[in-house]
Motif scaffolding. Structure first.
Motif, short mmCIF file in Angstrom:
data_model
loop_
_atom_site.label_atom_id
_atom_site.label_comp_id
_atom_site.label_asym_id
_atom_site.label_seq_id
_atom_site.Cartn_x
_atom_site.Cartn_y
_atom_site.Cartn_z
N MET A 125 -39.56 91.88 -0.88
CA MET A 125 -38.42 92.67 -0.42
C MET A 125 -38.48 92.81 1.09
SD MET A 125 -37.15 95.84 0.63
CE MET A 125 -38.63 96.82 0.75
N SER A 126 -37.33 92.73 1.72
CA SER A 126 -37.24 93.03 3.15
C SER A 126 -36.19 94.10 3.37
CB SER A 126 -36.83 91.79 3.96
OG SER A 126 -37.81 90.78 3.88
N MET A 127 -36.45 94.95 4.35
CA MET A 127 -35.55 96.07 4.65
C MET A 127 -35.29 96.13 6.14
SD MET A 127 -36.42 100.10 4.17
CE MET A 127 -36.78 99.96 2.42
N LEU A 128 -34.04 95.94 6.52
CA LEU A 128 -33.66 96.00 7.94
C LEU A 128 -32.92 97.30 8.20
CD1 LEU A 128 -32.15 92.56 9.10
CD2 LEU A 128 -34.08 93.74 10.13
N THR A 129 -33.26 97.93 9.33
CA THR A 129 -32.51 99.11 9.77
C THR A 129 -31.97 98.82 11.16
OG1 THR A 129 -34.50 100.10 10.75
CG2 THR A 129 -34.01 100.68 8.46
N ALA A 130 -30.76 99.29 11.41
CA ALA A 130 -30.08 98.95 12.67
C ALA A 130 -30.07 100.13 13.62
CB ALA A 130 -28.65 98.51 12.37
N GLN A 131 -30.64 99.90 14.82
CA GLN A 131 -30.63 100.92 15.87
C GLN A 131 -29.57 100.64 16.95
OE1 GLN A 131 -33.94 99.54 14.89
NE2 GLN A 131 -33.63 101.09 13.32
N SER A 132 -29.35 99.35 17.26
CA SER A 132 -28.26 98.96 18.18
C SER A 132 -27.59 97.73 17.59
CB SER A 132 -28.78 98.55 19.56
OG SER A 132 -29.52 99.57 20.14
N VAL A 133 -26.29 97.71 17.57
CA VAL A 133 -25.60 96.57 16.97
C VAL A 133 -24.81 95.81 18.03
CG1 VAL A 133 -25.50 97.69 14.71
CG2 VAL A 133 -23.54 97.85 16.26
N SER A 134 -24.65 94.53 17.75
CA SER A 134 -23.95 93.67 18.68
C SER A 134 -22.44 93.87 18.55
CB SER A 134 -24.33 92.23 18.34
OG SER A 134 -23.72 91.36 19.23
N PRO A 135 -21.72 93.98 19.69
CA PRO A 135 -20.27 94.16 19.59
C PRO A 135 -19.57 92.90 19.05
CG PRO A 135 -20.94 93.96 21.89
CD PRO A 135 -22.20 94.02 21.08
N THR A 136 -20.17 91.75 19.27
CA THR A 136 -19.56 90.52 18.75
C THR A 136 -20.63 89.69 18.06
OG1 THR A 136 -19.91 89.51 20.89
CG2 THR A 136 -17.68 90.27 20.42
N GLY A 137 -20.36 89.32 16.83
CA GLY A 137 -21.31 88.50 16.07
C GLY A 137 -22.49 89.34 15.59
N GLY A 138 -23.59 88.66 15.27
CA GLY A 138 -24.79 89.36 14.83
C GLY A 138 -24.73 89.84 13.39
N GLU A 139 -23.79 89.31 12.62
CA GLU A 139 -23.77 89.66 11.20
C GLU A 139 -24.98 89.04 10.51
OE1 GLU A 139 -21.47 87.74 12.63
OE2 GLU A 139 -19.64 88.96 12.82
N THR A 140 -25.30 89.55 9.35
CA THR A 140 -26.33 88.91 8.52
C THR A 140 -25.66 88.46 7.22
OG1 THR A 140 -28.00 90.36 9.48
CG2 THR A 140 -28.63 89.14 7.50
N GLU A 141 -25.88 87.22 6.86
CA GLU A 141 -25.27 86.68 5.65
C GLU A 141 -26.32 86.51 4.56
OE1 GLU A 141 -21.52 84.22 7.48
OE2 GLU A 141 -23.34 83.08 7.03
N PHE A 142 -25.90 86.73 3.33
CA PHE A 142 -26.79 86.64 2.17
C PHE A 142 -26.18 85.69 1.14
CE2 PHE A 142 -27.56 90.72 4.16
CZ PHE A 142 -28.95 90.78 4.19
N ALA A 143 -27.04 84.93 0.48
CA ALA A 143 -26.58 84.01 -0.57
C ALA A 143 -27.29 84.36 -1.88
CB ALA A 143 -26.88 82.57 -0.18
N ASP A 144 -26.53 84.40 -2.95
CA ASP A 144 -27.05 84.75 -4.29
C ASP A 144 -27.56 83.48 -4.97
OD1 ASP A 144 -27.55 85.55 -6.86
OD2 ASP A 144 -25.66 86.66 -7.09
N MET A 145 -28.88 83.35 -5.02
CA MET A 145 -29.49 82.13 -5.54
C MET A 145 -29.52 82.09 -7.06
SD MET A 145 -29.94 80.78 -2.65
CE MET A 145 -31.08 79.41 -2.74
N ARG A 146 -29.25 83.23 -7.70
CA ARG A 146 -29.12 83.25 -9.17
C ARG A 146 -27.77 82.68 -9.53
NH1 ARG A 146 -29.38 89.60 -9.20
NH2 ARG A 146 -27.56 88.98 -7.97
N ALA A 147 -26.73 83.14 -8.83
CA ALA A 147 -25.38 82.63 -9.09
C ALA A 147 -25.32 81.13 -8.80
CB ALA A 147 -24.36 83.39 -8.24
N ALA A 148 -26.03 80.72 -7.74
CA ALA A 148 -26.03 79.30 -7.38
C ALA A 148 -26.68 78.48 -8.49
CB ALA A 148 -26.78 79.10 -6.06
#
Ligand code: OGA
Ligand code: MN
Length: 298
Positions: free
Chosen positions: A126-149
């Motif tokens: 398990m990984s857990m990210l917490t955000a203290q400062s966010v980027s005004p443009t971009g910087g999203e995190t994308e996830f893929a469901d490997m069970r569905a795949a």
């Protein structure tokens, strides 16, 4: 009772009515059940401290310790406390990293699809990210469901994949972002030898099978390298189709955690002239996916 709001029907859920700074075993049990059903959990407006983040993460198991194959800063000065990964573009004084800083380079590899620590014999649960400062443009995190795949593959495509073992190498993705190969001394290499991982996993809590892929894969044992590359690239493309993915847009105070056993993720590019600061707590899986005494018959 916590509230569980599916963001996608089976993959991502938003958890509410909870105070992560004041967890109890009973509340954690509800969170864990949601974690085992979905694979990505999102919490909003939970600006927890480093200590609180570590305490929450440890409910999931043992904290991962990661010896760094590269000294990141002279004297190994850290922006955040020990025990967590610094997922930021800031130095130990909170200043933006320069373009050539080793820490920037190492975090850049997070922009390739991967799941955490597959380059370790016992990878991350398990990984857990917490955000203290966010980027005004971009910087999203994308996830893929490997069970569905996995579920979406026709039976005839699934069958030959069962039992395959891939080799994962930390340095593959670092070389891809421009790490100098000369800097990989035998000592550094010894800290991160290439390791085997199964290609298909079964989730211990829900029995669902999933693909287990990462950009760290260098080969598949018993397969010629070109065929293995083609297969891994094709499966990665399949698994990261929009139908199986979710994009998280960060806000300060977000806590996002994911199950590394059945997902992939990647960071998206962002405006590097602005601070983006997150911390990651990582929990180890219970053991290797391939038995310790396994040896590939050459
Ligand atoms: C990570 C990671 C991606 C991002 O922290 O494990 O891959 O968006 N992060 O920063
Ligand atoms: Mn990652």
């Amino acid at each position: 009772m916590i509230s569980i709001k599916p963001v996608t029907p089976e993959f991502v859920a938003e958890i509410g009515d909870v105070d992560l700074a004041r967890l109890t075993d009973a509340v954690f049990a509800e969170i864990e059940a949601a974690f085992n059903r979905y694979a990505v959990l999102v919490f909003h407006r939970q600006p927890i401290s480093e200590e609180q983040q570590l305490a929450f993460a440890k409910y999931f198991g043992e904290l991962e310790f990661s010896p760094q194959p590269f000294v990141q800063t002279p004297g190994d000065k850290r922006r955040i406390g020990v025990g967590m990964q610094d997922i930021s573009n800031l130095d130990e004084n909170g200043k933006l990293l320069t373009h050539t800083d080793n820490r920037r380079l190492i975090n850049l590899a997070n922009q390739f699809w991967h799941t955490d620590s597959t380059f370790k014999r016992t990878p991350a649960k398990m990984s857990m990210l917490t955000a203290q400062s966010v980027s005004p443009t971009g910087g999203e995190t994308e996830f893929a469901d490997m069970r569905a795949a996995w579920d979406a593959l026709p039976a005839a495509r699934r069958e030959p994949l069962e039992g395959l073992i891939a080799e994962h190498d930390y340095f593959r993705t670092r070389l891809m972002v421009g790490l100098d190969p000369e800097s990989i001394s035998p000592e550094r290499r010894a800290l991160r030898p290439a390791v085997p991982q199964v290609l298909i996993r079964t989730h211990p809590a829900n029995g669902r099978k999933s693909l287990y892929l990462a950009s760290h894969i260098t080969k598949i044992y018993g397969m010629d390298d070109a065929a293995a590359r083609r297969l891994v690239d094709e499966l990665t493309e399949h698994a990261t189709q929009p139908a199986f993915t979710y994009q998280h847009h960060w806000a300060v105070g977000d806590v996002v955690l994911w199950d590394n056993r059945c997902t992939m993720h990647r960071g998206r590019p962002f405006d590097e002239s602005q601070p983006r600061a997150m911390r990651r707590a990582t929990i180890s899986d219970v053991g290797p996916t391939v038995p310790e005494n396994w040896h590939h018959a050459a």
